[in-house]
Design a protein around this motif. Structure first.
Motif, PDB file in Angstrom:
ATOM      1  N   TYR A 617       0.836  -1.199   0.000  1.00  0.00           N
ATOM      2  CA  TYR A 617       0.000   0.000   0.000  1.00  0.00           C
ATOM      3  C   TYR A 617       0.877   1.258   0.000  1.00  0.00           C
ATOM      4  O   TYR A 617       0.649   2.221  -0.752  1.00  0.00           O
ATOM      5  N   LEU A 618       1.903   1.238   0.837  1.00  0.00           N
ATOM      6  CA  LEU A 618       2.858   2.360   0.917  1.00  0.00           C
ATOM      7  C   LEU A 618       3.452   2.656  -0.460  1.00  0.00           C
ATOM      8  O   LEU A 618       3.497   3.811  -0.914  1.00  0.00           O
ATOM      9  N   GLU A 619       3.904   1.613  -1.154  1.00  0.00           N
ATOM     10  CA  GLU A 619       4.571   1.795  -2.438  1.00  0.00           C
ATOM     11  C   GLU A 619       3.610   2.336  -3.498  1.00  0.00           C
ATOM     12  O   GLU A 619       3.988   3.173  -4.329  1.00  0.00           O
ATOM     13  N   ARG A 620       2.365   1.879  -3.460  1.00  0.00           N
ATOM     14  CA  ARG A 620       1.391   2.337  -4.456  1.00  0.00           C
ATOM     15  C   ARG A 620       1.040   3.822  -4.257  1.00  0.00           C
ATOM     16  O   ARG A 620       0.935   4.574  -5.232  1.00  0.00           O
ATOM     17  N   VAL A 621       0.877   4.238  -3.003  1.00  0.00           N
ATOM     18  CA  VAL A 621       0.602   5.658  -2.747  1.00  0.00           C
ATOM     19  C   VAL A 621       1.823   6.498  -3.092  1.00  0.00           C
ATOM     20  O   VAL A 621       1.699   7.599  -3.662  1.00  0.00           O
ATOM     21  N   SER A 622       3.003   6.001  -2.770  1.00  0.00           N
ATOM     22  CA  SER A 622       4.235   6.731  -3.084  1.00  0.00           C
ATOM     23  C   SER A 622       4.354   6.962  -4.586  1.00  0.00           C
ATOM     24  O   SER A 622       4.706   8.063  -5.040  1.00  0.00           O
ATOM     25  N   GLU A 623       4.080   5.936  -5.382  1.00  0.00           N
ATOM     26  CA  GLU A 623       4.148   6.070  -6.842  1.00  0.00           C
ATOM     27  C   GLU A 623       3.108   7.075  -7.352  1.00  0.00           C
ATOM     28  O   GLU A 623       3.400   7.887  -8.240  1.00  0.00           O
ATOM     29  N   THR A 624       1.901   7.027  -6.755  1.00  0.00           N
ATOM     30  CA  THR A 624       0.846   7.945  -7.172  1.00  0.00           C
ATOM     31  C   THR A 624       1.212   9.386  -6.845  1.00  0.00           C
ATOM     32  O   THR A 624       1.005  10.309  -7.662  1.00  0.00           O
ATOM     33  N   LEU A 625       1.780   9.607  -5.657  1.00  0.00           N
ATOM     34  CA  LEU A 625       2.203  10.952  -5.272  1.00  0.00           C
ATOM     35  C   LEU A 625       3.302  11.460  -6.204  1.00  0.00           C
ATOM     36  O   LEU A 625       3.302  12.639  -6.602  1.00  0.00           O
ATOM     37  N   ALA A 626       4.242  10.596  -6.554  1.00  0.00           N
ATOM     38  CA  ALA A 626       5.331  11.000  -7.455  1.00  0.00           C
ATOM     39  C   ALA A 626       4.795  11.397  -8.819  1.00  0.00           C
ATOM     40  O   ALA A 626       5.323  12.329  -9.464  1.00  0.00           O
ATOM     41  N   GLU A 627       3.730  10.732  -9.275  1.00  0.00           N
ATOM     42  CA  GLU A 627       3.138  11.056 -10.577  1.00  0.00           C
ATOM     43  C   GLU A 627       2.371  12.383 -10.542  1.00  0.00           C
ATOM     44  O   GLU A 627       2.497  13.213 -11.450  1.00  0.00           O
ATOM     45  N   HIS A 628       1.578  12.578  -9.483  1.00  0.00           N
ATOM     46  CA  HIS A 628       0.697  13.744  -9.414  1.00  0.00           C
ATOM     47  C   HIS A 628       1.385  14.974  -8.825  1.00  0.00           C
ATOM     48  O   HIS A 628       0.957  16.099  -9.097  1.00  0.00           O
ATOM     49  N   ALA A 629       2.394  14.766  -7.986  1.00  0.00           N
ATOM     50  CA  ALA A 629       3.067  15.905  -7.337  1.00  0.00           C
ATOM     51  C   ALA A 629       4.564  15.638  -7.270  1.00  0.00           C
ATOM     52  O   ALA A 629       5.119  15.401  -6.185  1.00  0.00           O
ATOM     53  N   PRO A 630       5.238  15.667  -8.404  1.00  0.00           N
ATOM     54  CA  PRO A 630       6.681  15.373  -8.412  1.00  0.00           C
ATOM     55  C   PRO A 630       7.503  16.407  -7.654  1.00  0.00           C
ATOM     56  O   PRO A 630       8.678  16.152  -7.346  1.00  0.00           O
ATOM     57  N   ASP A 631       6.913  17.555  -7.308  1.00  0.00           N
ATOM     58  CA  ASP A 631       7.630  18.579  -6.563  1.00  0.00           C
ATOM     59  C   ASP A 631       7.727  18.276  -5.077  1.00  0.00           C
ATOM     60  O   ASP A 631       8.474  18.942  -4.354  1.00  0.00           O
ATOM     61  N   VAL A 632       6.969  17.274  -4.597  1.00  0.00           N
ATOM     62  CA  VAL A 632       6.979  16.931  -3.164  1.00  0.00           C
ATOM     63  C   VAL A 632       8.076  15.892  -2.905  1.00  0.00           C
ATOM     64  O   VAL A 632       7.979  14.754  -3.383  1.00  0.00           O
ATOM     65  N   PRO A 633       9.138  16.245  -2.177  1.00  0.00           N
ATOM     66  CA  PRO A 633      10.195  15.260  -1.880  1.00  0.00           C
ATOM     67  C   PRO A 633       9.634  14.120  -1.030  1.00  0.00           C
ATOM     68  O   PRO A 633       8.775  14.330  -0.169  1.00  0.00           O
ATOM     69  N   GLN A 634      10.125  12.938  -1.255  1.00  0.00           N
ATOM     70  CA  GLN A 634       9.674  11.800  -0.454  1.00  0.00           C
ATOM     71  C   GLN A 634      10.764  10.744  -0.350  1.00  0.00           C
ATOM     72  O   GLN A 634      11.656  10.657  -1.189  1.00  0.00           O
ATOM     73  N   TRP A 635      10.689   9.962   0.699  1.00  0.00           N
ATOM     74  CA  TRP A 635      11.575   8.820   0.903  1.00  0.00           C
ATOM     75  C   TRP A 635      10.774   7.773   1.665  1.00  0.00           C
ATOM     76  O   TRP A 635       9.767   8.079   2.301  1.00  0.00           O
ATOM     77  N   ALA A 636      11.191   6.520   1.599  1.00  0.00           N
ATOM     78  CA  ALA A 636      10.334   5.446   2.113  1.00  0.00           C
ATOM     79  C   ALA A 636      11.114   4.398   2.894  1.00  0.00           C
ATOM     80  O   ALA A 636      12.274   4.097   2.594  1.00  0.00           O
ATOM     81  N   GLN A 637      10.433   3.858   3.896  1.00  0.00           N
ATOM     82  CA  GLN A 637      10.943   2.684   4.613  1.00  0.00           C
ATOM     83  C   GLN A 637      10.971   1.505   3.648  1.00  0.00           C
ATOM     84  O   GLN A 637      10.056   1.306   2.856  1.00  0.00           O
ATOM     85  N   ALA A 638      12.038   0.717   3.712  1.00  0.00           N
ATOM     86  CA  ALA A 638      12.155  -0.476   2.869  1.00  0.00           C
ATOM     87  C   ALA A 638      12.029  -1.725   3.718  1.00  0.00           C
ATOM     88  O   ALA A 638      12.187  -1.691   4.942  1.00  0.00           O
ATOM     89  N   ARG A 639      11.731  -2.814   3.072  1.00  0.00           N
ATOM     90  CA  ARG A 639      11.681  -4.091   3.781  1.00  0.00           C
ATOM     91  C   ARG A 639      13.069  -4.460   4.299  1.00  0.00           C
ATOM     92  O   ARG A 639      14.065  -4.261   3.615  1.00  0.00           O
ATOM     93  N   ARG A 640      13.118  -4.984   5.514  1.00  0.00           N
ATOM     94  CA  ARG A 640      14.362  -5.490   6.111  1.00  0.00           C
ATOM     95  C   ARG A 640      15.497  -4.474   6.041  1.00  0.00           C
ATOM     96  O   ARG A 640      16.591  -4.743   5.540  1.00  0.00           O
ATOM     97  N   MET A 641      15.246  -3.286   6.584  1.00  0.00           N
ATOM     98  CA  MET A 641      16.261  -2.236   6.591  1.00  0.00           C
ATOM     99  C   MET A 641      17.369  -2.568   7.591  1.00  0.00           C
ATOM    100  O   MET A 641      17.101  -3.043   8.695  1.00  0.00           O
ATOM    101  N   SER A 642      18.607  -2.286   7.206  1.00  0.00           N
ATOM    102  CA  SER A 642      19.726  -2.420   8.135  1.00  0.00           C
ATOM    103  C   SER A 642      19.724  -1.227   9.087  1.00  0.00           C
ATOM    104  O   SER A 642      19.024  -0.225   8.858  1.00  0.00           O
ATOM    105  N   GLU A 643      20.534  -1.305  10.138  1.00  0.00           N
ATOM    106  CA  GLU A 643      20.599  -0.191  11.081  1.00  0.00           C
ATOM    107  C   GLU A 643      21.108   1.098  10.424  1.00  0.00           C
ATOM    108  O   GLU A 643      20.531   2.166  10.657  1.00  0.00           O
ATOM    109  N   PRO A 644      22.156   1.047   9.561  1.00  0.00           N
ATOM    110  CA  PRO A 644      22.561   2.283   8.866  1.00  0.00           C
ATOM    111  C   PRO A 644      21.447   2.837   7.967  1.00  0.00           C
ATOM    112  O   PRO A 644      21.304   4.062   7.844  1.00  0.00           O
ATOM    113  N   GLU A 645      20.674   1.967   7.351  1.00  0.00           N
ATOM    114  CA  GLU A 645      19.575   2.418   6.503  1.00  0.00           C
ATOM    115  C   GLU A 645      18.476   3.093   7.332  1.00  0.00           C
ATOM    116  O   GLU A 645      17.877   4.081   6.906  1.00  0.00           O
ATOM    117  N   ARG A 646      18.220   2.555   8.515  1.00  0.00           N
ATOM    118  CA  ARG A 646      17.246   3.200   9.407  1.00  0.00           C
ATOM    119  C   ARG A 646      17.736   4.592   9.808  1.00  0.00           C
ATOM    120  O   ARG A 646      16.963   5.558   9.833  1.00  0.00           O
TER     121      ARG A 646
END
Length: 774
Positions: A617-646
């Motif tokens: 669900y997160l990824e689908r909304v993120s893609e939709t936001l990027a299409e409709h509002a590319p001026d809004v910066p965004q970043w996302a939690q990924a599956r199985r993030m390492s501690e440096p990634e967190r």
């Protein structure tokens, strides 16, 4: 281990086991003679030995003796007055000939001390001393005996006491200094935060009246300092030996250490005389281990070689330092060439305040709980973010058999394990043949499979002591899994049948058997009973009845809610009730959610968090936001993030930053993170937080309905809304913060849902489609 009320001579009480572990251990740290029987197996083994001895046999004989300032006490396993034989019983697995010599020496030391106390107490001139090793698998005893006279035993007892007496006198002086320091302890700030005084007074009163307490206290009130301060103040008056601060997250440990520094608990470490209050931070073994590639014995790891020979100096240096956070403990350990993790295990005996994970008190093999029982300590326990204890309790008292992991172990297993693994595999295949389907909830536990797992555990243990080489990772993981399953199966057998689910899930060609704890209450209740007082606190600890039922607290346990230091004017709460985030409606929700987020960001640029029920669900909304509002910066939690990634994810939330961070509700960014001020000015919660609808959760719901008459709320609604409120609580962290929250789902409009939102929030305003049109 506190001084007695004997006015003329201070006394130091020490258990026989603790005395001998201090004085009689030498040589290497060696974990090859494993696995040990479970607690339940140990009790059962002792009962078998007692039953074989006859009516005249005395078991659990209480013994006590004095030497100087010492009072040495304990319970001998058994005494045969006809044969005048004292027995120390040790349940075991594996070949006793492979037992390290220093472990056998420790057992003999315990037996001899008990024998010396028995000669004193019953005026005996001679005694047969026996070590009884009971094989729990073969139900067979191996008995080692030695006849000793009273003079020899007394000399041995005195020798042990002499080795300990200086330490005991040091500890008596430390306890007196600690009592004086804590009696004089003052609150470190000019005044309390709003609501913090009432919080502290409630904690002090609960500990002083020996009552457990549930506290719902909002973020920003200063819960950590507000609970630690009164708990420390209560220690002298209640003659408490230890204070344990337990948390489910690393951030909780860090906040506790910071609060103790604020209280001055680390200051005295600079004097060189040792602090009046010793503090220890316990961390997981995998984080503390200096040589994870090496086995835990002296032939492999240099920090295990000669560990007990170097331990006395390391222990003395550690108490002199006193402030033993992760870095401090590691520094002491490495300077004395001993293992930091096991030095920490040792220092848990000698530190006044211990900070660690909740498993150290509540798990099936909880170290702090075991120490409290061994030393007969009076302890107070503070449980931070206590709402997590429900799920953590279920996890601690659950286990699973994963077909894939055992198949991998079977492929490359040595010949010595082939018979045990083949037997286990036959029982597993038979279970699967008898129960077809993608999901099956078993009516009765699979006893034959559990027996085969127990035999596999024994076979691996025997092989390890006969051939002390490292196991392949797949085999080692399977062995640990099997031990946990056997242990949990024993616990489940002692519980109400409705408190456990035994189910099989098939995914393609693989299947998993799970032992799911439904209600941890009866297992947790024993741990509450063992403490002088337990204080459970969280920003989300309601409804009170739900948590009492799940955690095993008595119906009379007080539940208090502290007033919030925040005002409704600090937080705008908006309801997007025109959007459904139900699974069937998610496709239609993507554009409206993206439009809402973009409009709010353009209205007030800054840092936001957006929470969703799943990564998909997160990824689908993120893609939709990027299409409709590319001026809004965004970043996302990924599956199985390492501690440096967190850390990198959180580093994007700077004071001057702008953008939206996407995260999964109930995940690592849903609670326990602190982004005050402009680092976070708003959150979007696009889910009700309900657990996924699937056969497992429906079984949980059915059990909750049977047990409590409220299956939907107990299995879905209350846990879900706790996640929502925790996530929204990231926005307002101080009285100076201002922010906005969007609750995105039509169900948030319901009265029963809004009743579960924090009382200090402003009444939510409704955002209609015309309000969010892009």
């Amino acid at each position: 281990m506190t001084p007695s009320s004997d006015v003329e001579t201070p006394r130091y009480r020490v258990a026989v086991r603790a005395l001998c572990e201090f004085t009689a251990r030498t040589g290497d740290l060696d974990l090859r003679f494993t696995p040990a029987p479970t607690a339940q197996q140990g009790i059962a083994g002792h009962q078998v030995v007692v039953a074989r001895r006859g009516e005249h046999y005395e078991h659990e004989v209480t013994l006590e003796g004095r030497y100087g300032a010492l009072i040495v006490r304990g319970r001998a396993d058994g005494y045969d007055p006809v044969r005048q034989r004292l027995e120390e019983v040790k349940t075991r697995r594996g070949d006793i000939e492979a037992m390290p010599a220093n472990q056998r020496a420790l057992h003999w030391a315990q037996a001899k001390v008990y024998a010396a106390l028995m000669c004193r107490q019953r005026d005996l001139e001679r005694l047969e001393v026996a070590l009884v090793y009971f094989d729990i698998e073969q139900q067979r005893e191996t008995v080692l005996t030695e006849t000793m006279d009273r003079h020899t035993l007394e000399a041995f007892f005195i020798a042990q006491c002499e080795r300990f007496i200086d330490w005991a006198e040091q500890e008596l002086a430390h306890e007196a200094a600690r009592a004086q320091r804590l009696t004089q302890l003052a609150f470190p700030h000019a005044d309390f935060r709003p609501g913090q005084r009432a919080l502290a007074e409630s904690v002090y009163k609960a500990i002083s009246t020996r009552r457990d307490l549930m506290l719902q206290a909002p973020t920003g009130i200063g819960k950590t300092l507000g609970t630690l301060f009164p708990a420390l103040k209560a220690m002298p008056g209640q003659q408490l030996d230890r204070l344990f601060f337990l948390t489910a997250r690393t951030t909780g440990r860090r906040l506790a250490l910071e609060a103790l520094i604020t209280l001055g608990m680390a200051d005295a470490a600079e004097t060189g005389d040792g602090p009046a209050v010793r503090t220890l931070e316990l961390i997981a073994r995998d984080r503390a281990c200096e040589h994870p590639e090496l086995a835990c014995h002296g032939d492999s790891c240099p920090l295990a070689n000669g560990f007990y020979d170097r331990l006395p100096e390391a222990r003395q240096a550690a108490v002199a330092r006193g402030w033993l956070d992760h870095a401090g403990l590691r520094d002491v350990a490495l300077s004395h060439r001993v293992c930091p993790y096991y030095l920490g295990q040792e220092m848990a005996h000698w530190c006044d305040v211990v900070i660690g994970d909740v498993n150290y008190w509540f798990d099936t093999s909880a170290m702090l709980y075991a120490l409290a029982r061994q030393h007969q300590w009076r302890v107070s326990v503070l449980v931070d973010e206590a709402h997590n204890l429900v799920e953590r309790g279920r996890a601690m008292y659950g286990a699973e058999f994963d077909q894939g992991r055992f198949a991998a172990a079977r492929r490359d297993a040595p010949a010595a394990l082939k018979r045990a693994l083949d037997r286990l595999w036959r029982q597993w295949k038979a279970l699967l043949r008898d129960h077809d389907g993608d999901y099956i909830c078993l009516e009765t536990p699979p006893r034959k499979l559990f027996n085969a797992l127990s035999q596999f555990v024994t076979a691996v243990g025997d092989m390890m002591v006969e051939t002390p080489i490292g196991l392949e990772s797949a085999l080692l993981e399977a062995w640990f899994d099997a031990m946990q399953i056997v242990r949990i199966a024993e616990l489940a057998g002692e519980c109400d049948p409705d408190h456990y689910l035994f189910d099989i899930e098939r995914r393609g060609k693989s299947a998993t058997l799970s032992l799911r704890n439904v209600v941890p209450a009866p297992l947790l209740a024993a741990r509450f009973e063992a403490a002088h007082a337990v204080i459970l606190f969280s920003a989300t600890l309601s409804p009170a009845g739900y948590y009492r039922d799940q955690l095993g607290l008595e119906a009379s346990t007080p539940w208090l809610e502290m007033a919030s230091p925040f005002t409704a004017g600090q937080l705008e709460v908006h309801l997007a009730g025109h959007i459904s985030t139900r699974y069937r409606d998610r496709g239609a929700s993507l554009a409206p959610i993206a439009e809402l987020m973009a409009r709010q960001f353009r209205r007030r640029p800054g840092n936001y968090l957006a929470f969703f029920s799943s990564f998909d669900y997160l990824e689908r909304v993120s893609e939709t936001l990027a299409e409709h509002a590319p001026d809004v910066p965004q970043w996302a939690q990924a599956r199985r993030m390492s501690e440096p990634e967190r850390d990198a994810f959180l580093a994007r939330f700077t004071l001057a930053g702008q953008g939206i961070g996407f995260a999964v509700l109930g995940g690592i960014f849903g609670e326990g993170i602190d982004l005050p001020g402009e680092r976070l000015i708003g959150a979007f919660v696009a889910t009700l937080g309900l657990a996924q609808f699937n056969p497992v959760n429906e079984q949980m719901k059915a059990r909750m309905e049977t047990l409590f008459g409220d299956g939907y709320r107990y299995a879905y609604l209350y846990p879900g809304m706790t996640r929502v409120v925790q996530a929204a609580g990231r926005v307002i962290r101080s009285p100076e913060d201002r922010g906005v929250i969007y609750l995105i789902d039509d169900r948030f409009q319901r009265g029963e849902i809004q009743a579960l939102l924090p009382g200090w929030w402003a009444p939510p305003s409704s955002d209609r489609p015309t309000d969010v049109a892009g």
